[in-house]
Design a protein around this motif. Structure first.
Motif, PDB file in Angstrom:
ATOM      1  N   ARG A 175       6.130  18.317  -2.454  1.00 35.07           N
ATOM      2  CA  ARG A 175       6.081  18.267  -3.920  1.00 35.07           C
ATOM      3  C   ARG A 175       7.058  17.232  -4.483  1.00 35.07           C
ATOM      4  N   THR A 176       7.963  16.740  -3.658  1.00 35.89           N
ATOM      5  CA  THR A 176       8.912  15.728  -4.136  1.00 35.89           C
ATOM      6  C   THR A 176       8.298  14.330  -4.138  1.00 35.89           C
ATOM      7  N   ILE A 177       7.081  14.216  -3.602  1.00 37.14           N
ATOM      8  CA  ILE A 177       6.443  12.903  -3.497  1.00 37.14           C
ATOM      9  C   ILE A 177       5.492  12.704  -4.677  1.00 37.14           C
ATOM     10  N   PRO A 178       5.808  11.783  -5.552  1.00 37.37           N
ATOM     11  CA  PRO A 178       4.901  11.541  -6.673  1.00 37.37           C
ATOM     12  C   PRO A 178       3.803  10.548  -6.290  1.00 37.37           C
ATOM     13  N   ASP A 179       2.671  10.687  -6.939  1.00 38.26           N
ATOM     14  CA  ASP A 179       1.683   9.613  -6.878  1.00 38.26           C
ATOM     15  C   ASP A 179       2.140   8.608  -7.914  1.00 38.26           C
ATOM     16  N   PRO A 180       2.539   7.425  -7.493  1.00 41.25           N
ATOM     17  CA  PRO A 180       3.132   6.471  -8.445  1.00 41.25           C
ATOM     18  C   PRO A 180       2.196   6.019  -9.552  1.00 41.25           C
ATOM     19  N   GLU A 181       0.909   6.229  -9.358  1.00 41.73           N
ATOM     20  CA  GLU A 181      -0.016   5.786 -10.400  1.00 41.73           C
ATOM     21  C   GLU A 181      -0.096   6.766 -11.570  1.00 41.73           C
ATOM     22  N   LEU A 188      -3.883  16.500  -3.471  1.00 44.75           N
ATOM     23  CA  LEU A 188      -4.158  15.563  -2.378  1.00 44.75           C
ATOM     24  C   LEU A 188      -3.886  16.158  -0.999  1.00 44.75           C
ATOM     25  N   ILE A 189      -3.127  17.254  -0.932  1.00 40.08           N
ATOM     26  CA  ILE A 189      -2.816  17.871   0.354  1.00 40.08           C
ATOM     27  C   ILE A 189      -3.831  18.981   0.611  1.00 40.08           C
ATOM     28  N   LEU A 213      -6.790  10.919  -0.671  1.00 39.80           N
ATOM     29  CA  LEU A 213      -6.279  10.088  -1.767  1.00 39.80           C
ATOM     30  C   LEU A 213      -7.237  10.232  -2.936  1.00 39.80           C
ATOM     31  N   SER A 214      -6.781   9.903  -4.109  1.00 39.83           N
ATOM     32  CA  SER A 214      -7.633  10.084  -5.281  1.00 39.83           C
ATOM     33  C   SER A 214      -8.789   9.089  -5.325  1.00 39.83           C
ATOM     34  N   ALA A 215      -8.666   7.999  -4.569  1.00 36.05           N
ATOM     35  CA  ALA A 215      -9.740   7.016  -4.536  1.00 36.05           C
ATOM     36  C   ALA A 215      -9.633   6.188  -3.259  1.00 36.05           C
ATOM     37  N   ARG A 216     -10.775   5.852  -2.705  1.00 40.59           N
ATOM     38  CA  ARG A 216     -10.769   4.931  -1.565  1.00 40.59           C
ATOM     39  C   ARG A 216     -10.220   3.590  -2.049  1.00 40.59           C
ATOM     40  N   GLY A 217      -9.488   2.951  -1.193  1.00 45.64           N
ATOM     41  CA  GLY A 217      -8.909   1.666  -1.574  1.00 45.64           C
ATOM     42  C   GLY A 217      -7.696   1.818  -2.473  1.00 45.64           C
ATOM     43  N   CYS A 218      -7.144   3.022  -2.522  1.00 43.57           N
ATOM     44  CA  CYS A 218      -5.936   3.239  -3.327  1.00 43.57           C
ATOM     45  C   CYS A 218      -4.866   2.255  -2.860  1.00 43.57           C
ATOM     46  N   PRO A 219      -4.322   1.440  -3.751  1.00 40.06           N
ATOM     47  CA  PRO A 219      -3.373   0.405  -3.334  1.00 40.06           C
ATOM     48  C   PRO A 219      -2.057   0.947  -2.782  1.00 40.06           C
ATOM     49  N   VAL A 220      -1.744   2.212  -3.067  1.00 40.43           N
ATOM     50  CA  VAL A 220      -0.503   2.795  -2.561  1.00 40.43           C
ATOM     51  C   VAL A 220      -0.762   3.902  -1.533  1.00 40.43           C
ATOM     52  N   GLY A 221      -1.991   3.989  -1.049  1.00 43.71           N
ATOM     53  CA  GLY A 221      -2.345   5.044  -0.104  1.00 43.71           C
ATOM     54  C   GLY A 221      -1.498   5.043   1.154  1.00 43.71           C
ATOM     55  N   ASP A 222      -1.330   3.889   1.764  1.00 40.22           N
ATOM     56  CA  ASP A 222      -0.517   3.814   2.987  1.00 40.22           C
ATOM     57  C   ASP A 222       0.922   4.223   2.714  1.00 40.22           C
ATOM     58  N   THR A 223       1.434   3.831   1.578  1.00 42.77           N
ATOM     59  CA  THR A 223       2.809   4.185   1.214  1.00 42.77           C
ATOM     60  C   THR A 223       2.952   5.696   1.026  1.00 42.77           C
ATOM     61  N   ILE A 224       1.996   6.299   0.355  1.00 42.96           N
ATOM     62  CA  ILE A 224       2.040   7.753   0.146  1.00 42.96           C
ATOM     63  C   ILE A 224       1.984   8.475   1.488  1.00 42.96           C
ATOM     64  N   MET A 225       1.087   8.062   2.361  1.00 44.54           N
ATOM     65  CA  MET A 225       0.949   8.725   3.663  1.00 44.54           C
ATOM     66  C   MET A 225       2.225   8.558   4.498  1.00 44.54           C
ATOM     67  N   GLN A 226       2.823   7.390   4.437  1.00 44.56           N
ATOM     68  CA  GLN A 226       4.072   7.178   5.166  1.00 44.56           C
ATOM     69  C   GLN A 226       5.177   8.051   4.596  1.00 44.56           C
ATOM     70  N   HIS A 227       5.171   8.203   3.298  1.00 43.57           N
ATOM     71  CA  HIS A 227       6.170   9.044   2.645  1.00 43.57           C
ATOM     72  C   HIS A 227       5.986  10.503   3.065  1.00 43.57           C
TER      73      HIS A 227
END
Length: 105
Positions: free
Chosen positions: A17-23, A33-34, A52-66
């Motif tokens: 829950r500490t991880i925000p979706d930056p968008e 998303l979980i 993710l909320s959409a395919r091709g999410c520009p921050v998807g890899d970052t969120i998953m790494q987080h």
């Protein structure tokens, strides 16, 4: 999907829950998303299935790494796997009441 969680799985979820979706500035748990959190004590593994909320999410890899980093920081002796799925497809109906309040929905 996030039902019948063990105490450890609930603790992992709370940390996510500490991880925000930056968008949208709503955390990824309240955004829906979980999908699953599985803790295997014997194998020392954590499996997190998310979307993710959409395919091709520009921050998807970052969120998953987080997600991986946060889970690993909580239980450093465990292997953490983060899997991306598109089934079921995310929809705004998956947002929690808390998330909807933040988004004024």
């Amino acid at each position: 999907m996030l039902e019948n969680l063990s105490i450890t799985e609930k603790q992992i979820l709370e940390r996510l829950r500490t991880i925000p979706d930056p968008e949208v500035e709503v955390n990824i748990v309240d955004l829906g998303l979980i999908y699953e959190v599985k803790h295997n004590e014997e194998e020392k593994e954590i499996l997190i299935i998310m979307t993710l909320s959409a395919r091709g999410c520009p921050v998807g890899d970052t969120i998953m790494q987080h997600v991986e980093t946060v889970a690993k920081a909580f239980l450093p002796e465990y292997d953490v796997k983060v899997e991306l799925t598109w089934e079921p497809q995310w929809t705004p109906e998956m947002i929690s009441e808390e998330g909807k309040a933040i988004l004024n929905m």
